[in-house]
Design an enzyme around this catalytic site. Structure first.
Site, short mmCIF file in Angstrom:
data_model
loop_
_atom_site.label_atom_id
_atom_site.label_comp_id
_atom_site.label_asym_id
_atom_site.label_seq_id
_atom_site.Cartn_x
_atom_site.Cartn_y
_atom_site.Cartn_z
N LYS A 172 3.02 41.20 -16.42
CA LYS A 172 3.48 40.29 -17.46
C LYS A 172 3.57 41.04 -18.79
O LYS A 172 4.58 41.02 -19.47
CB LYS A 172 2.54 39.09 -17.58
CG LYS A 172 2.98 38.09 -18.64
CD LYS A 172 2.08 36.87 -18.72
CE LYS A 172 2.58 35.99 -19.88
NZ LYS A 172 1.71 34.81 -20.12
N GLU A 178 -3.67 50.12 -15.23
CA GLU A 178 -3.69 50.36 -13.78
C GLU A 178 -2.27 50.30 -13.21
O GLU A 178 -1.85 51.15 -12.43
CB GLU A 178 -4.56 49.31 -13.07
CG GLU A 178 -6.04 49.37 -13.42
CD GLU A 178 -6.41 48.43 -14.55
OE1 GLU A 178 -7.56 47.97 -14.58
OE2 GLU A 178 -5.54 48.16 -15.42
N GLY A 232 -0.64 34.61 -16.25
CA GLY A 232 -0.69 35.53 -15.11
C GLY A 232 -1.26 34.88 -13.87
O GLY A 232 -0.67 34.90 -12.79
N ARG A 233 -2.41 34.23 -14.01
CA ARG A 233 -3.10 33.67 -12.84
C ARG A 233 -2.42 32.41 -12.35
O ARG A 233 -2.82 31.84 -11.33
CB ARG A 233 -4.56 33.43 -13.17
CG ARG A 233 -4.81 32.62 -14.41
CD ARG A 233 -6.27 32.64 -14.82
NE ARG A 233 -6.47 31.92 -16.07
CZ ARG A 233 -6.33 32.47 -17.28
NH1 ARG A 233 -5.97 33.76 -17.38
NH2 ARG A 233 -6.52 31.75 -18.39
N GLU A 318 -11.43 33.16 -14.84
CA GLU A 318 -10.69 33.67 -15.99
C GLU A 318 -10.18 32.50 -16.84
O GLU A 318 -9.96 32.63 -18.04
CB GLU A 318 -9.52 34.57 -15.57
CG GLU A 318 -9.03 35.48 -16.71
CD GLU A 318 -7.92 36.44 -16.29
OE1 GLU A 318 -8.17 37.64 -16.23
OE2 GLU A 318 -6.80 35.93 -15.99
N HIS A 349 -22.37 34.79 9.66
CA HIS A 349 -23.19 35.88 10.21
C HIS A 349 -23.65 36.79 9.08
O HIS A 349 -23.89 37.98 9.28
CB HIS A 349 -22.36 36.63 11.26
CG HIS A 349 -21.82 35.68 12.28
ND1 HIS A 349 -22.54 35.26 13.37
CD2 HIS A 349 -20.64 35.00 12.33
CE1 HIS A 349 -21.84 34.39 14.06
NE2 HIS A 349 -20.68 34.20 13.46
N LYS A 477 -10.98 46.87 -21.75
CA LYS A 477 -9.81 47.76 -21.67
C LYS A 477 -9.86 48.78 -22.82
O LYS A 477 -9.60 49.98 -22.62
CB LYS A 477 -8.52 46.94 -21.75
CG LYS A 477 -8.34 45.95 -20.61
CD LYS A 477 -7.09 45.10 -20.80
CE LYS A 477 -7.01 44.00 -19.73
NZ LYS A 477 -5.85 43.09 -19.95
O1 F6P Z 1 -6.96 41.76 -17.76
C1 F6P Z 1 -6.71 40.50 -17.31
C2 F6P Z 1 -5.24 40.27 -17.17
O2 F6P Z 1 -4.63 40.23 -18.40
C3 F6P Z 1 -4.97 39.01 -16.37
O3 F6P Z 1 -4.99 37.87 -17.13
C4 F6P Z 1 -3.63 39.34 -15.80
O4 F6P Z 1 -3.32 38.52 -14.74
C5 F6P Z 1 -3.84 40.79 -15.39
O5 F6P Z 1 -4.67 41.35 -16.42
C6 F6P Z 1 -2.61 41.62 -15.24
O6 F6P Z 1 -1.88 41.59 -16.42
P1 F6P Z 1 -0.33 42.01 -16.42
O7 F6P Z 1 0.38 41.10 -15.48
O8 F6P Z 1 0.07 41.85 -17.85
O9 F6P Z 1 -0.25 43.45 -15.96
#
Ligand code: F6P
Length: 512
Positions: A172, A178, A232-233, A318, A349, A477
């Site tokens: 987003k 990452e 995002g979520r 979140e 288990h 971050k």
């Molecule tokens: O760090 C949390 C977050 O911002 C989430 O809210 C989001 O879903 C995820 O990182 C990934 O963010 P993006 O889609 O901007 O890479």
């Protein structure tokens, strides 16, 4: 839909989808009519009905980011809201691209989609792929890569061919380290086989920062914007689900959207007294705030829903893992519980020992499906029976007397038997909800996910927090970027002694 006190017969409350998709049995929860009436009154006091109206009117419900929350409109609603038509136009562009990619229209056959993304750009697509993919389809497979640990990328591309792979970078913000790191790995991996120019034809990007995706090198016709007003979520319904559209095909995808849309209509139009997501949210706040139960254990008795606990961890924790009031009415706490869980019967288990005989309270939620076992009735029946058995045993418990009788029936007697019976005592009284789906069809799964989204929103309103922002994740971050430089030899600056010592240790391993 009703939630009745436990002494009343089990109450079904159907998912208000066009066709019945399931029921939620809450009769084993320590919630009675008096408690639910109190929660109903509290919801009125909190103006929940008005907040639901505001959500579906596209009003600002995410105050700290001054945005509406429009994820639900991706399922077909909200056509009178100006921002929605632009959003649906982009959604249609993504759908057209998905059809083209799945149909060999990109100039190469897409055998694999490599979905690169993390958090909300990963959990939803992973869950829905597992839930709805057909194991024997000869359509494109989807591989997921999220972690900055390059082993995740290595595993994701193991055994696949760049010539038949489409890489979709989903972010987003398009600034998540990452995903940026894995996007570079993916581009280099493609280019090593296809060359730079052709590698670009195997790339697409999804983001609400199309300019950043362009700067990264994605071609204009391969950038699929997602709206800032989609969190995002809550974004699996948006172009974030592009890989799913290619892998599942338009029909299953549209059925998934339909299931979510029917739940939207139920949540939007049903009075709180019979509104499923709202009533479950009221119960959540009662269990986790009034009764102070610190965690919620989600047990998905379907292999296809094994990623549900992961997905709900982000959606609920979140969204509602907050301690700052969002409304003048103030916050009530403790707010969101710790959400954890696994796929049934695996946990039986392992940690179920603690659920049955431990000393920690948790609110339990079973999810089961009447078409479990995918046609293998015997094993589907066994799976479902295990879910019901766990819920029954957690509520009923077993006294030492009952254990003695059980052991005596097996021919045991004397002090040794009594001692063993003492260890077999189970307190019981552990409540649970069982969500029993008619099936795991795309519509049912769509309804289930939308149910959890609306439940999370409603609980946030009741707690008096903003369920749509996530300021708490930013600090880590910033620190990670600083410590990355420090481990590489840069000045670590003022830090606690333990962190300084760890940086010192790591320098030996990572100094470039
Ligand atoms: O760090 C949390 C977050 O911002 C989430 O809210 C989001 O879903 C995820 O990182 C990934 O963010 P993006 O889609 O901007 O890479």
């Amino acid at each position: 839909m009703h939630i009745q006190p436990r002494e009343k017969a089990i109450q079904k409350f159907p998912f208000a989808c066009v066709v019945q998709h399931g029921e939620a049995d809450v009769a084993k929860q320590p919630v009675d009519a008096v408690a639910m009436e109190a929660m109903q009154a509290f919801a009125a006091e909190r103006g929940l009905a008005n907040r639901i109206r505001a959500l579906f009117a596209g009003e600002i419900v995410n105050a700290s980011e001054s945005r509406p929350a429009l994820h639900w409109a991706l399922r077909g609603g909200g056509k009178n809201i100006p921002a929605v038509s632009a959003m649906m136009h982009e959604a249609e562009k993504a759908a057209a691209f998905a059809r083209k990619a799945a149909g060999g229209g990109l100039g190469f056959q897409v055998r694999t989609v490599l979905h690169v993304g993390i958090g909300g750009s990963d959990f939803g697509p992973r869950l829905i792929w597992d839930a709805l993919r057909s194991y024997d389809s000869n359509g494109p497979d989807i591989r997921f890569c999220a972690n900055v640990d390059p082993e995740d990328f290595a595993e994701a591309v193991s055994g696949i061919d760049p010539k038949t792979t489409l890489v979709i970078v989903v972010s987003k913000s398009f600034k998540t380290p990452e995903t940026a790191s894995n996007a570079r790995l993916a581009r280099d991996w493609l280019a090593r086989t296809l060359g730079e120019a052709d590698a670009n034809n195997h790339l697409a990007a999804v983001s609400s920062a199309p300019d950043k995706a362009k700067a990264w090198g994605a071609a204009d016709d391969r950038i699929f914007p997602m709206d800032e007003a989609v969190g995002g979520r809550y974004s699996v319904w948006s172009p974030v689900g592009l890989s799913l559209q290619i892998g599942l095909g338009a029909e299953r995808w549209n059925d998934f959207l339909k299931g979510g849309a029917a739940m939207d209509e139920h949540f939007r139009s049903t009075p709180l007294a019979t509104n499923t997501p709202a009533r479950l949210a009221m119960m959540d706040v009662f269990l986790h705030t009034a009764l102070g139960i610190p965690s919620r254990t989600v047990l998905a008795y379907a292999h296809r829903l094994r990623k549900l606990p992961d997905f709900l961890q982000q959606l609920e924790m979140e969204s509602n893992g907050k301690s700052v009031a969002d409304s003048p009415a103030g916050l009530i706490g403790p707010t969101a519980p710790i959400v954890w869980g696994s796929a049934g019967t695996l946990g039986q288990h392992s940690f179920h020992q603690l659920l049955h005989q431990g000393m920690r309270a948790t609110a339990i939620e079973f999810i089961a499906s009447l078409d479990a076992g995918a046609g293998d009735k015997e094993r589907g029946r066994a799976l479902t029976a295990n879910a019901f058995a766990q819920a029954e045993g957690l509520l009923a418990g077993r006294s030492a007397k009952e254990a003695e009788m059980q052991l005596a029936a097996q021919g045991q007697s004397g002090p040794r038997m009594q001692e063993q019976a003492r260890h077999m005592h189970m307190t019981g009284g552990c409540g649970s909800t069982t969500i029993l789906l008619e099936d795991l069809s795309p519509q049912s799964v769509g309804a289930l996910i939308a149910l959890y989204e609306h439940r999370t929103f409603a609980a946030g309103v009741l707690w008096g927090i903003n369920p749509f922002d996530q300021w708490g994740v930013e600090r880590g971050k910033v620190l990670a970027a600083e410590l990355d430089k420090a481990i590489a030899g840069g000045n670590p600056g003022q830090r606690d002694p333990s962190t300084l010592r760890l940086v010192e240790r790591a320098r030996k391993g990572f100094r470039s």
